[in-house]
Every structure is written in C-alpha cells, then in structure tokens.
Scaffold this active site. Structure first.
Site, PDB file in Angstrom:
ATOM      1  N   HIS A   1       1.678  -6.285   1.012  1.00 34.42           N
ATOM      2  CA  HIS A   1      -0.032  -6.420  -0.388  1.00 34.42           C
ATOM      3  C   HIS A   1      -0.363  -8.332  -0.155  1.00 34.42           C
ATOM      4  O   HIS A   1      -0.873  -8.340   0.315  1.00 34.42           O
ATOM      5  CB  HIS A   1       0.645  -6.500  -1.682  1.00 34.42           C
ATOM      6  CG  HIS A   1       1.055  -5.365  -1.901  1.00 34.42           C
ATOM      7  ND1 HIS A   1       1.883  -4.624  -3.391  1.00 34.42           N
ATOM      8  CD2 HIS A   1       0.984  -4.083  -0.912  1.00 34.42           C
ATOM      9  CE1 HIS A   1       1.990  -3.403  -2.887  1.00 34.42           C
ATOM     10  NE2 HIS A   1       1.314  -3.240  -1.746  1.00 34.42           N
TER      11      HIS A   1
ATOM     12  N   HIS B   1      -5.193   2.363  -1.998  1.00 31.55           N
ATOM     13  CA  HIS B   1      -4.047   1.368  -1.984  1.00 31.55           C
ATOM     14  C   HIS B   1      -3.497   2.067  -1.083  1.00 31.55           C
ATOM     15  O   HIS B   1      -2.993   0.979  -0.315  1.00 31.55           O
ATOM     16  CB  HIS B   1      -2.670   1.491  -2.944  1.00 31.55           C
ATOM     17  CG  HIS B   1      -1.614   0.506  -2.913  1.00 31.55           C
ATOM     18  ND1 HIS B   1      -1.642  -0.034  -3.680  1.00 31.55           N
ATOM     19  CD2 HIS B   1      -0.458   1.190  -2.569  1.00 31.55           C
ATOM     20  CE1 HIS B   1      -0.822  -1.625  -3.045  1.00 31.55           C
ATOM     21  NE2 HIS B   1       0.232   0.104  -2.389  1.00 31.55           N
TER      22      HIS B   1
ATOM     23  N   HIS C   1       4.344   3.029   5.873  1.00 31.06           N
ATOM     24  CA  HIS C   1       4.503   1.647   6.169  1.00 31.06           C
ATOM     25  C   HIS C   1       5.318   1.639   7.669  1.00 31.06           C
ATOM     26  O   HIS C   1       5.167   1.340   9.013  1.00 31.06           O
ATOM     27  CB  HIS C   1       5.984   1.455   5.575  1.00 31.06           C
ATOM     28  CG  HIS C   1       5.258   0.768   4.547  1.00 31.06           C
ATOM     29  ND1 HIS C   1       3.818  -0.259   4.507  1.00 31.06           N
ATOM     30  CD2 HIS C   1       5.811   0.723   3.184  1.00 31.06           C
ATOM     31  CE1 HIS C   1       3.648  -0.005   2.618  1.00 31.06           C
ATOM     32  NE2 HIS C   1       4.873   0.389   2.554  1.00 31.06           N
TER      33      HIS C   1
ATOM     34  N   ASP D   1      -2.508  -0.914   2.115  1.00 28.02           N
ATOM     35  CA  ASP D   1      -1.175  -1.411   2.604  1.00 28.02           C
ATOM     36  C   ASP D   1      -1.346  -0.775   4.842  1.00 28.02           C
ATOM     37  O   ASP D   1      -0.935  -1.772   4.612  1.00 28.02           O
ATOM     38  CB  ASP D   1      -0.225   0.131   2.333  1.00 28.02           C
ATOM     39  CG  ASP D   1       0.496  -0.018   1.399  1.00 28.02           C
ATOM     40  OD1 ASP D   1       0.565  -1.852   0.761  1.00 28.02           O
ATOM     41  OD2 ASP D   1       1.059   0.746   0.835  1.00 28.02           O
TER      42      ASP D   1
HETATM   43 ZN   LIG Z   1       1.691  -0.585  -1.135  1.00 27.23          ZN
END
Ligand SMILES: [Zn+2]
EC number: 3.5.1.108
Length: 307
Positions: free
Chosen positions: A78, A241, A268, A245
């Site tokens: 973030h 969001h 991720h 990310d």
């Molecule tokens: Zn996040």
C-alpha cells in the site's frame, strides 16, 4: 526533462501491522537521486536494509514481503502504491517492527503523509520502464484460472476483473478500468481499503496472518454482507483495492511503468511473478526518459504536480 522526486522533509507516524498485529513506527525520509525506495529495519541490533525490488519479495501470502535471510519487511504494497501514485522515486522508510503499519487499510494515509512532507524535485532525470512486448503469467486451470499481463501502451493504465462469488462483492462492479491519462490516483484509487472475511479470520490468525485486522483497517464481511457500519467508500471499492495493490506490487519493478496492466483474479503472488517475468525478458522492455512534460504521456504529468 521529467526529474526524479523525493520528499522535502522527514515525517513519522505510528500504527499496527495488519498481519503481525505489532505496533510499529514508520518514518519516511528524503533520499538522494538514484537511491530508489529502501526500507530499513531500525529495531534490530544492526540496521537491515531492504531495497524495494521484485527479486527480493519472498512470501506473497496475503501481502508482499521483502526478505533478507530470515529478516523481513511485510505488507509493503500500500505504501509502494502511494509512492507510485505520487511519482516518488527516492525514499528511505524506517520501521521499528517487521511490518508496514496498515493505517486505515488503504493508501490514503500514506498519500496524506507524503503530501504533508511536501514533494521535492531532484537534479536527476527520471527513468521509466517502457514495455515493448506483452508478457503474461497464468496460474490454475479452467474457471479458476488467474492471469495477469503487461502490454505496450503509451501511458499507464490498468484493468482488473475479480470473481469472489460472495454476495456483498458480487453486488458491486467486478471489473474496473483506470487510465491515469484521465483518472486521478488520489481521487479514484488511493482510498480503497483492503478486505477480508470473518469466517477466514481464525485460520489466518493461526497462520500468523490478519492479527491486527479490524473494522478500522479493513472492509470486513460475514457470509452475506459488509459489517462496517459506514459501508463502502467507492461503489466498486473491492476491485479498486485490487488495482491499488497491483500498482504497489508493480512498483517493485523499480521504475514507473509505461504499459497497460490487464489482470483477472490476480494477487500479490502472480503480480510478483509478472514483475520478475518482465525483468527476465530483456527484449520486452527498455529504460527511457522524457525531455519535457510535453513529450511525456499525460499519465505522468497530470497529477504529479508538486504539492
Ligand atoms: Zn492490499
């Protein structure tokens, strides 16, 4: 020419790690040109430095974690997203524990802190990484397949599709497309919070994750609905969001991208695989600079005004 940036002065705040639950103080400090973003664990007997690079990401379960032997800096995404969004190239980040504080679960607090410190142009030309050939990574099979790719584009744009099969998420848009030629990072993306599910909390905590998570720093859902009394900040906060990310994960490439990112159910792990795959394929990218604002895509000049 477009120049590199840092901040004008140091600024600190305190918070809690989303996964570790640890209290942590974070200090953002100006850095010299060509330093990049470097995290420092200052709570250890000797300071350990973590350059923010995709090749140094170890763990990607629920967060992007920089690893140096058995020492780590967790949940960098973030803050990295806020730095990408504001066009900051060089910064020292001091931490007193193993995790970047989650603050309100979005990048909004970091944007506020960085702007409060003031942005500083530096006497060095800013380098961008321009994607020349499409690079793609995939994971899983059939309906559960996840994928992400970077393709050539004269600017910076992202589009993302999610599919959580959850009533509260399915009632919002499961697809979003952002082009920074016209969309503002600060207004459109920065305030989107991370999210989680009550029925997963126990398993996550047993695995050492989500120990600092609460209604103050995440959108929390039971099987049916959002439990936060204030509801959502954006109609499509979930997919926004995921874009937030991705911007942070991709900034671990080390330079702002001149590219379009397109993803379906990425996270991720896949974002890190994509960053590594791109860097490994040397004919798929080149480093470039811009002689003037007029010569640069709007994505890099619209919002990156000095605060
Ligand atoms: Zn996040």
């Amino acid at each position: 020419m477009l120049r590199q940036r840092t901040i004008q002065k140091s600024i600190s705040t305190k918070g809690v790690g989303l996964h570790s639950g640890l209290r942590v103080e974070i200090t953002l400090r100006p850095a010299q040109p060509n330093t990049g973003i470097v995290f420092h664990r200052i709570d250890l007997p000797e300071v350990v430095d973590f350059p923010a690079q995709a090749s140094r990401v170890g763990d990607t379960r629920m967060a992007s974690v920089l690893q140096q032997g058995n020492v780590r800096v967790s949940t960098v995404e973030h803050l990295m997203s806020a730095l990408a969004g504001l066009g900051i190239d060089n910064l020292h980040v001091d931490l007193t524990a193993e995790e970047v504080p989650i603050m309100d679960g979005s990048a909004g607090t970091f944007v506020y802190l960085l702007r409060s410190a003031g942005l500083q142009e530096q006497d060095a030309v800013k380098q961008f990484l321009r994607v020349l050939k499409t690079v793609e990574v995939r994971e899983g099979e059939g309906k559960d397949q996840k994928w992400a790719r970077l393709e050539p584009y004269d600017g910076f744009a992202l589009s993302f599709a999610i599919d959580f099969r959850h009533p509260a998420i399915d009632s919002t848009a499961n697809f979003a497309e952002i082009d920074f030629a016209t969309d503002s990072y600060v207004k459109t993306i920065a305030r989107a919070r991370t999210f989680g599910f009550v029925n997963e909390v126990e398993a996550l905590r047993a695995a050492g994750l989500a120990r600092g998570g609460s209604l103050d720093n995440a959108i929390v859902m039971d099987e049916f609905r959002v439990l936060n009394s204030d509801g959502l900040r954006y109609d499509d906060e979930f997919v926004k969001h995921k874009i937030l990310d991705a911007i942070g994960d991709l900034y671990l490439i080390g330079k702002p991208l001149v590219a379009r990112y397109v993803a379906c159910k990425s996270g991720h792990s896949l974002n890190n695989q994509l960053a590594r795959a791109l860097l490994a394929q040397e004919d798929a990218w080149e480093l470039i600079t811009y002689e003037s604002s007029a010569a640069a895509p709007k994505a890099f000049t619209n919002e990156w005004k000095l605060a």
